[in-house]
Design a protein around this motif. Structure first.
Motif, PDB file in Angstrom:
ATOM      1  N   ALA A 435       0.835  -1.204   0.000  1.00 41.21           N
ATOM      2  CA  ALA A 435       0.000   0.000   0.000  1.00 41.21           C
ATOM      3  C   ALA A 435       0.873   1.258   0.000  1.00 41.21           C
ATOM      4  O   ALA A 435       0.591   2.224  -0.714  1.00 41.21           O
ATOM      5  N   MET A 439       0.632   4.042  -2.852  1.00 37.80           N
ATOM      6  CA  MET A 439       0.285   5.443  -2.549  1.00 37.80           C
ATOM      7  C   MET A 439       1.398   6.385  -3.014  1.00 37.80           C
ATOM      8  O   MET A 439       1.142   7.473  -3.513  1.00 37.80           O
ATOM      9  N   CYS A 495      -7.055   2.561  -5.720  1.00 36.83           N
ATOM     10  CA  CYS A 495      -5.833   3.281  -5.302  1.00 36.83           C
ATOM     11  C   CYS A 495      -6.089   4.783  -5.242  1.00 36.83           C
ATOM     12  O   CYS A 495      -5.714   5.450  -4.268  1.00 36.83           O
ATOM     13  N   ARG A 498      -8.271   5.741  -2.299  1.00 36.45           N
ATOM     14  CA  ARG A 498      -7.517   5.697  -1.027  1.00 36.45           C
ATOM     15  C   ARG A 498      -6.580   6.892  -0.936  1.00 36.45           C
ATOM     16  O   ARG A 498      -6.443   7.509   0.127  1.00 36.45           O
ATOM     17  N   ASN A 501      -8.516   9.943   0.003  1.00 31.68           N
ATOM     18  CA  ASN A 501      -8.861   9.934   1.433  1.00 31.68           C
ATOM     19  C   ASN A 501      -7.651  10.264   2.303  1.00 31.68           C
ATOM     20  O   ASN A 501      -7.760  10.976   3.291  1.00 31.68           O
ATOM     21  N   LEU A 515      -6.566   4.607   7.826  1.00 27.43           N
ATOM     22  CA  LEU A 515      -7.175   3.998   6.627  1.00 27.43           C
ATOM     23  C   LEU A 515      -6.558   2.643   6.270  1.00 27.43           C
ATOM     24  O   LEU A 515      -6.782   2.126   5.167  1.00 27.43           O
ATOM     25  N   ASP A 518      -8.587  -0.155   4.608  1.00 26.54           N
ATOM     26  CA  ASP A 518      -8.957   0.137   3.209  1.00 26.54           C
ATOM     27  C   ASP A 518      -7.747  -0.001   2.294  1.00 26.54           C
ATOM     28  O   ASP A 518      -7.853  -0.466   1.153  1.00 26.54           O
ATOM     29  N   LEU A 519      -6.611   0.425   2.817  1.00 26.19           N
ATOM     30  CA  LEU A 519      -5.390   0.377   1.995  1.00 26.19           C
ATOM     31  C   LEU A 519      -5.016  -1.063   1.643  1.00 26.19           C
ATOM     32  O   LEU A 519      -4.588  -1.365   0.532  1.00 26.19           O
ATOM     33  N   ALA A 522      -6.849  -2.275  -1.291  1.00 26.13           N
ATOM     34  CA  ALA A 522      -6.289  -1.806  -2.566  1.00 26.13           C
ATOM     35  C   ALA A 522      -5.071  -2.652  -2.946  1.00 26.13           C
ATOM     36  O   ALA A 522      -4.870  -2.979  -4.131  1.00 26.13           O
TER      37      ALA A 522
END
Ligand SMILES: CC/C=C\C/C=C\C/C=C\C/C=C\C/C=C\C/C=C\CC/C=C/C(=O)SCCNC(=O)CCNC(=O)[C@H](O)C(C)(C)COP(=O)(O)OP(=O)(O)OC[C@H]1O[C@@H](n2cnc3c(N)ncnc32)[C@H](O)[C@@H]1OP(=O)(O)O
Ligand SMILES: Cc1cc2nc3c(=O)[nH]c(=O)nc-3n(C[C@H](O)[C@H](O)[C@H](O)COP(=O)(O)OP(=O)(O)OC[C@H]3O[C@@H](n4cnc5c(N)ncnc54)[C@H](O)[C@@H]3O)c2cc1C
Length: 664
Positions: A435, A439, A495, A498, A501, A515, A518-519, A522
């Motif tokens: 993640a 990101m 992606c 996220r 967010n 998060l 949620d990550l 992804a």
């Protein structure tokens, strides 16, 4: 019809060249011939038999493993086996042991992190097994957080030595395989301290036991950490505990490819990135992905063969009952696992290629793809081991009651496999690494940095955010571009959502923590995309053999469409596909199950597993399940006597008591 006839009948239905598929599964004709030869060599050697392993007590079990490891080494030397052949031989012996750590981590750590001189000194000793090595990183208090390790390595300039010390209980090394009772040496990870300053965690080669009498070096306390999950299984391994009381080692026993400590205690950085200290983990994670397909294929082979032998319900006019493999529910549970075994095989093959590529680039001082290699190995290790552990348990259920018997081979396979979700990085912790990588990639899109490799699709993020899936009929789901686009759009949209967010948080680390669940989702979407895309790539290769490509296509779409079905929430909520298109995907999936059905037995035969390796009465090649299961039951020690030990002490008095009570 007998079980034997069932499987013969099934094999007659095959629509493709099984021998050609065996080569595809093995990766090459060379790999097939070599692994086949080694599998037969092990299976035909009585010293490697596995019967009754699960009934042995810990001490006997462990000694039995030592005997097998010594016998394997003897055969390797007698037959002058190459490194590759020896690796296969150990694999087919099929018993976790100290040799896994010696060859799988100790040697690679020296190769990856040692200087040329260190390699010249230590590798010949390790190759001849004149020393036996372990990989001692994890401690009682910290495993995931490597920077949190507490063991210290303090440089003493007066004697030109490091002093290795365990300052607290939680700094005790805890878990390293082979350490408990066997290893003479280990790569010990410790905080480097020179001139009163800390320089992070590094690896040190430390001798643990005397090479003469195997006693621990004075100042070292060492032992086994105790029984683990399941009978037999991973209990053949001596996972260990180790503490150091100011143990001195020469300065040149710090692995110095990344950082050198001079005679004066000065730290000199080399041009390789610090992350290379984690290189051994990248290597092992890559091998774990390949091993996932092997373990999954074992379970699937057992469940598929047994599902063809087993009949329940459906008899008409006194005819035969239905083979359970013909139930659509059985197919919808089993065939995606069969497809996953092939999918993981091919992604494992690709990951091996990626690892080789990274290694070559590192040698040429090109470190550019190291972050991607880390993300891919971490993510795919997590994805494939989680799926495999779940699948082994599903295969047990697919075999009904008999799957729960140790004779099915599945309980031991599950017990030995399930720690793969934890070792070499907890699977959630690894997804969080992916993640971070994703990101970072998304955050750099605006700066014009073009993502490459497995994240190249994020470079087309604007298109993927807008694209509409072009499926109108169930057949449309058999187009590689359609499937790929759906998976790319789902991952890209997850992606980006996220990342958006995350950007709402003032402190990115706070946002990442908040998060994180949620990550992780992804990361899973991204890793599934990698597996799907590498399977599709495989189909583009020129694959010889009648009908082989067709079967692989079916398996590829089963893998992809089953994921689509399972993760429908992601696909629908990101608007990649419509509910109608999802329903068409499901129609296609059912049709694919029907097409795979006549080939199912041949598809598991293509794994080329010997009965010895499978270790399962239910998965026998000849399908002779019931007579052998019956025979097996009588081998249980409880059946050594008709009247059990304990009858006179416990059963007889109870019965008499009841009789007396009845008379009263
Ligand atoms: C019936 C059957 C019977 C018998 C069967 C027989 C056989 C068995 C069958 C099946 C078994 C199957 C397979 C077996 C095969 C092999 C296994 C054998 C034995 C297992 C032995 C196990 C050994 C171990 O477990 S060793 C210990 C492993 N430990 C870990 O993995 C720890 C996890 N933690 C970490 O990796 C890291 O610390 C971290 C989570 C990444 C945390 O790092 P963090 O970011 O907090 O901080 P850092 O400062 O450390 O990192 C910052 C920076 O570095 C990048 N990074 C991190 N890691 C790596 C890396 N590895 N490579 C490259 N780069 C890395 C990170 O991304 C950051 O980068 P940026 O700064 O750019 O963001
Ligand atoms: C069979 C086996 C063999 C092993 N062999 C070796 C070996 O040879 N050498 C060696 O050095 N080690 C070995 N290990 C240790 C192994 O590498 C570690 O157990 C593993 O890395 C997990 O670390 P941990 O135990 O500290 O788990 P923890 O990190 O304590 O995990 C506990 C829970 O916390 C969660 N968690 C942790 N950190 C985070 C975070 N940042 N965010 C969200 N959740 C988090 C995890 O997901 C997990 O659910 C072995 C372990 C096993 C089980």
């Amino acid at each position: 019809m007998k079980g034997v006839d069932h499987l013969a009948h099934e094999r007659n239905k095959t629509e493709f060249d099984v021998d050609a598929m065996k080569i595809v599964w093995a990766g090459s004709r060379h790999a097939f011939e070599l692994s086949d030869r080694m599998a037969r060599l092990v299976a035909s050697d009585p010293a490697f038999q596995k019967d009754g392993r699960i009934r042995l007590g810990r001490k006997e079990l462990f000694k039995n493993t030592l005997r097998k490891a010594a016998h394997a080494w003897k055969r390797i030397l007698e037959l002058h086996l190459t490194e590759e052949e020896a690796g296969w031989l150990r694999n087919f012996v099929d018993e976790p042991s100290f040799t896994d750590l010696h060859w799988g981590m100790f040697v690679p750590a020296i190769k990856g992190q040692g200087t040329d001189e260190q390699q010249q000194k230590w590798l010949p000793l390790a190759y001849k097994m004149q020393i036996i090595g372990s990989y001692a990183q994890t401690e009682l208090g910290h495993g995931s957080n490597v920077q949190g390790l507490e063991t210290t390595a303090t440089f003493d300039p007066e004697t030109d030595e490091f002093v290795i010390h365990s300052p607290t209980l939680t700094s005790s090394k805890w878990w390293p395989g082979g350490l408990g009772k066997v290893s003479t040496h280990a790569i010990v990870y410790a905080r480097l301290i020179t001139n009163g300053q800390e320089h992070g965690v590094h690896g040190f080669i430390v001798q643990l036991r005397s090479l003469d009498d195997h006693m621990p070096i004075p100042g070292i306390t060492i032992g086994d950490i105790g029984m683990k999950f399941g009978n037999g299984a991973y209990n053949t391994m001596d996972n260990g505990v180790l503490t150091f009381d100011h143990i001195r080692i020469p300065r040149n026993q710090m692995l110095m490819r990344v950082l050198q400590v001079t005679r004066e205690g000065k730290c000199v950085k080399s041009n390789v990135p610090r992350q290379l200290i984690y290189g051994t983990m990248v290597f092992v994670r890559q091998t774990i992905v390949a091993d996932a397909s092997t373990a999954l294929a074992r379970a699937v082979c057992i469940a598929t063969r047994y599902s063809a032998v087993r009949r329940q319900f459906g008899s008409q006019d006194g005819g035969m009952e239905t083979q359970v493999i013909d139930y659509k529910t059985q197919q919808s549970r089993l065939f995606p696992l069969l497809a996953s075994a092939y999918a993981f095989r091919f992604v494992g093959e690709w990951l091996k290629w990626l690892y080789t590529d990274v290694t070559q680039r590192l040698q040429a001082n090109d470190f550019s793809i190291l972050p991607e290699a880390h993300a891919c190995t971490a993510g795919l290790k997590s994805l494939t081991t989680t799926a495999t552990a779940d699948a082994i348990e599903e295969c047990r259920k697919l075999c009904g009651g008999h799957g729960y018997l140790c004779a099915s081979g599945l309980p031991e396979l599950f017990a030995v496999y399930v720690p793969a979700c934890t070792y070499e990085g907890d699977n959630v912790v690894l997804l969080l690494q992916v993640a971070r990588f994703l990101m970072k990639t998304v955050s750099q899109l605006g700066s014009g940095k073009k993502p490459v490799g497995t994240t190249a699709y994020l470079g087309r993020v604007q298109d993927l955010l807008q694209c509409c899936c072009d499926v109108q009929t169930a057949e449309d789901w058999l187009k590689p571009s359609v499937v790929l686009e759906a998976f790319e759009a789902r991952s890209a949209r997850m992606c980006v959502a996220r990342a958006q967010n995350l950007s709402k948080f003032e402190n990115p680390e706070d946002g990442f923590a908040e998060l994180s669940a949620d990550l992780v989702e992804a990361s899973v979407a991204h890793c599934q995309l990698i597996v799907v895309s590498k399977f599709i790539d495989k189909l583009q290769q020129d694959i010889p053999g009648k009908g082989v490509n067709r079967q692989l296509q079916n398996l590829c779409y089963i893998y992809a469409l089953n994921l689509l079905h399972k993760y429908l929430g992601d696909f629908l909520s990101t608007g990649c596909i419509t509910p109608k298109q999802a329903s068409l995907a499901n129609d296609q999936l059912r049709s694919l199950y029907s097409q795979i059905r006549p080939n199912a037995i041949a598809l598991v035969d293509a794994f080329n597993y010997t009965d010895h390796y499978l270790g399962s009465v239910l998965g026998r090649y000849d399908g002779n399940v019931y007579p052998k299961l019956y025979e097996e039951a009588w081998k249980d020690p409880l059946n050594d006597s008709v009247v059990p030990d304990g009858y006179h002490e416990y059963i007889h008095p109870m019965l008499k008591q009841q009789l007396r009570n009845a008379r009263l």
